[in-house]
Design a protein around this motif. Sequence first.
Motif, short mmCIF file in Angstrom:
data_model
loop_
_atom_site.label_atom_id
_atom_site.label_comp_id
_atom_site.label_asym_id
_atom_site.label_seq_id
_atom_site.Cartn_x
_atom_site.Cartn_y
_atom_site.Cartn_z
N VAL A 1 -52.95 -42.91 -10.01
CA VAL A 1 -52.66 -41.53 -9.60
C VAL A 1 -53.61 -40.65 -10.41
O VAL A 1 -53.56 -40.61 -11.64
CB VAL A 1 -51.18 -41.15 -9.89
CG1 VAL A 1 -50.94 -39.70 -9.52
CG2 VAL A 1 -50.23 -42.07 -9.11
N GLU B 1 -48.72 -30.90 -12.26
CA GLU B 1 -47.59 -31.19 -13.17
C GLU B 1 -46.65 -29.99 -13.19
O GLU B 1 -45.44 -30.12 -13.02
CB GLU B 1 -48.14 -31.49 -14.57
CG GLU B 1 -47.14 -32.05 -15.56
CD GLU B 1 -46.86 -33.54 -15.34
OE1 GLU B 1 -45.87 -33.84 -14.66
OE2 GLU B 1 -47.63 -34.38 -15.85
N LEU C 1 -46.28 -33.72 -9.16
CA LEU C 1 -46.51 -35.07 -9.71
C LEU C 1 -45.21 -35.84 -9.85
O LEU C 1 -45.17 -37.05 -9.61
CB LEU C 1 -47.22 -34.97 -11.07
CG LEU C 1 -48.74 -34.94 -10.99
CD1 LEU C 1 -49.35 -34.67 -12.36
CD2 LEU C 1 -49.30 -36.25 -10.42
N ASN C 2 -44.13 -35.13 -10.18
CA ASN C 2 -42.85 -35.83 -10.27
C ASN C 2 -42.39 -36.33 -8.91
O ASN C 2 -41.80 -37.40 -8.80
CB ASN C 2 -41.79 -34.92 -10.89
CG ASN C 2 -41.88 -34.95 -12.42
OD1 ASN C 2 -42.40 -35.93 -12.98
ND2 ASN C 2 -41.41 -33.91 -13.07
N ARG D 1 -44.46 -39.46 -8.33
CA ARG D 1 -43.96 -40.60 -9.15
C ARG D 1 -42.69 -41.19 -8.52
O ARG D 1 -42.54 -42.40 -8.40
CB ARG D 1 -43.65 -40.11 -10.56
CG ARG D 1 -44.90 -39.76 -11.35
CD ARG D 1 -44.54 -39.13 -12.70
NE ARG D 1 -45.75 -38.68 -13.38
CZ ARG D 1 -45.92 -37.46 -13.89
NH1 ARG D 1 -44.95 -36.56 -13.82
NH2 ARG D 1 -47.05 -37.14 -14.49
N LYS D 2 -41.79 -40.29 -8.12
CA LYS D 2 -40.51 -40.75 -7.55
C LYS D 2 -40.76 -41.53 -6.25
O LYS D 2 -40.17 -42.60 -6.03
CB LYS D 2 -39.65 -39.50 -7.26
CG LYS D 2 -38.22 -39.78 -6.90
CD LYS D 2 -37.35 -38.54 -7.18
CE LYS D 2 -35.92 -38.75 -6.69
NZ LYS D 2 -35.72 -38.47 -5.26
N LEU E 1 -43.42 -43.23 -5.41
CA LEU E 1 -44.02 -44.53 -5.68
C LEU E 1 -42.97 -45.49 -6.27
O LEU E 1 -42.89 -46.65 -5.87
CB LEU E 1 -45.22 -44.39 -6.62
CG LEU E 1 -46.42 -43.62 -6.03
CD1 LEU E 1 -47.54 -43.48 -7.07
CD2 LEU E 1 -46.97 -44.30 -4.78
N ARG E 2 -42.16 -44.97 -7.20
CA ARG E 2 -41.12 -45.83 -7.80
C ARG E 2 -40.15 -46.32 -6.73
O ARG E 2 -39.82 -47.51 -6.67
CB ARG E 2 -40.35 -45.05 -8.87
CG ARG E 2 -41.07 -45.09 -10.18
CD ARG E 2 -40.23 -44.52 -11.32
NE ARG E 2 -41.15 -44.04 -12.34
CZ ARG E 2 -41.32 -42.76 -12.66
NH1 ARG E 2 -40.59 -41.82 -12.08
NH2 ARG E 2 -42.20 -42.42 -13.57
N ASP F 1 -46.35 -50.23 -8.22
CA ASP F 1 -46.79 -50.14 -9.60
C ASP F 1 -47.93 -49.11 -9.69
O ASP F 1 -48.84 -49.12 -8.87
CB ASP F 1 -47.32 -51.54 -9.98
CG ASP F 1 -47.41 -51.73 -11.47
OD1 ASP F 1 -46.91 -50.86 -12.21
OD2 ASP F 1 -47.99 -52.76 -11.88
N PHE F 2 -47.89 -48.24 -10.71
CA PHE F 2 -48.98 -47.25 -10.81
C PHE F 2 -49.26 -46.85 -12.25
O PHE F 2 -48.41 -46.98 -13.13
CB PHE F 2 -48.67 -46.01 -9.97
CG PHE F 2 -47.50 -45.19 -10.44
CD1 PHE F 2 -46.21 -45.49 -10.01
CD2 PHE F 2 -47.67 -44.12 -11.33
CE1 PHE F 2 -45.12 -44.75 -10.44
CE2 PHE F 2 -46.58 -43.37 -11.75
CZ PHE F 2 -45.31 -43.68 -11.30
N GLU G 1 -51.69 -43.56 -14.43
CA GLU G 1 -52.14 -42.18 -14.17
C GLU G 1 -53.39 -41.84 -14.98
O GLU G 1 -53.57 -42.33 -16.08
CB GLU G 1 -51.04 -41.19 -14.57
CG GLU G 1 -49.76 -41.38 -13.78
CD GLU G 1 -48.71 -40.34 -14.14
OE1 GLU G 1 -49.04 -39.32 -14.80
OE2 GLU G 1 -47.55 -40.55 -13.75
#
Length: 396
Positions: free
Chosen positions: A37, A45, A50-51, A54-55, A57-58, A63-64, A66
Motif C-alpha cells: 500500500v 491518513e 487509509l484505515n 486496511r480494513k 484488505l484485512r 497480506d500487505f 505499507e
Amino acid sequence: MIKDFNFYAPTRVVFGRNAEGKIGELVKSCNAGKVLVHYGGGSAERSGLLNVVRKQLREAGIDFIELGGVVPNPLLSKVYEGIELCRREKVDFILAVGGGSVIDSSKAIGYGVPYEGDAWDFWDGKATPQQCLPIGAVLTIPAAGSEMSSSSVITKDEGLVKRGITSDLCRCRFAVMNPERTYTLPPYQTAAGATDIMMHTMERYFTRYNEMTLTDAISEALLRTVKDAALAVMERPEDYRLRAQIMWASSLAHNDLTECGADRDFGTHRLEHELSALFGVTHGAGLAALWPSWARYVKDRHLARFVQFAVNVMGVENDFAHPDETAEKGIRAIEDFYRRIGMPTNIRELLGGRVITDEEIEVMVDKCSRGGTITVGSLEELRAEDMRRIYQMARA
Ligand code: NZQ
Ligand code: ZN
C-alpha cells in the motif's frame, strides 16, 4: 486529416460514494499474494481513507505492507526504497492510495522490481520496460489522470531531472474513485487539478489532425464541463455533482479517448516539467503559467483551431471578419478563468512575484531540449530557441 489509432483502456473504473467498499474484492480478483500500500504525505491518513483500505484488505484476508512519504513531483529515491522493500517482502501487487504522484511512484516501483539494472534506465532512454507489477489505484485527487494513463513521471533527485515514460504495461488494473474523497482538497489543488485535466485534452485538441469531429465534440464538452464545474466548486467544495464531473473528466482526459483520430502535442507539458522540476511548483499551476504564452507563440499559423476553441469552449462570439481577434479573445478568456480559480497566468505569478533569470531559462531550455538535441510538441515542433522565447514570454 484523421489519424489512425489503436485505443486501449483496460482499467476497470469503480466510481461512486461506496466505491471503497469494493477494494478488497478488486485486489483479490487480481490474485494478489502480498500487497504494497503506497501513499503520500499524510492526507489519506488524516481523512481516514487509509484505515478504510486496511480494513478492506484485512477482511479480504490479503497480506500487505505499507510505504508512505511520496512527495508531489515524486522522487526516484523513494522509488528505489519501494523496489528494495517489494523485493525483500516478495510483494506482487501495488495499491496506490493518492494522486498522480503516488500512482506514478507505484508504476515506477512496478517497473523496477523485475528489472535487474538501474530503474532510472527507463527514464534515461537506456532500456524499455518489459514487465511491471500489477497496480490498482484509489484516487484522491482528480488531476494527472495517471489512474488510466500509460505514463509515469519521475524526478531524479540528483540534478532534478524530471521525465515521463509511457507503456501499456503500467496501466492500472482498476481505479476506485469516490468524489466525496476530494472534498478535503485545498482550493489550490482543486484548481491546479482542473487545469491539468483541461490541458490533457487541449494537448490533443491543438494538433494537426483535426477532422475527427466526434473527438472534437467529446473534447469540447469535457473542457466546458470541467471549466464550469471548477468555477462552481470553488464556492461549493462539497457539491457531489460538481466533484463527480471533475473526477470522471480526469480519467477521460488522459486515457487517450480525446486522442482518437487526433494526435498529441504535449509541448506545454514538456516545458512545464522543467518548471516543476526546478522550482517544485504544482504541475497544473505550472501549465496555467505557460499555456497562454505557448498559444500566442503558435496561434497565427493555426488560427482556425484557435477560433474554434474560443467559440466552442470559451464562449467567445465569433468575429468572422477578424479571426485573429477571436482567437486572442479565447486566450484572454482562459486567462480570466485561471485568475478566477486562483491559478497563475505567467511564471512571475506562479512563483509569488519572483522573476526568473536568464540563467534559469537557459537551464530549463537545456534540459527540455536535452542540450539542443531534441524538439518537443507536434502542432509545432519546438526547438531550443522556440522554448527560450516561450519561457521569456511567460516570464512577465
Ligand atoms: O501527499 P498528500 O498528503 O497525500 O497530499 C497531496 C499532495 O500534497 C494532496 N492531496 C491529494 N489528495 C488529497 C490531497 N489533499 C487533501 N485531500 C485529498 N483528497 O494533493 C497534493 C498533490 O498531489 P499529487 O499526487 O502530487 O497531485 P497530482 O495528481 O496533480 O499529480 C502530480 C504529478 O503527476 C504528474 C505531474 O508531473 C506530477 O509529478 N503527471 C503525471 C501524469 C501521468 N502519470 O499520466 C500526467 C500529468 O501530465 C502529469 O505530468
Ligand atoms: Zn498534466
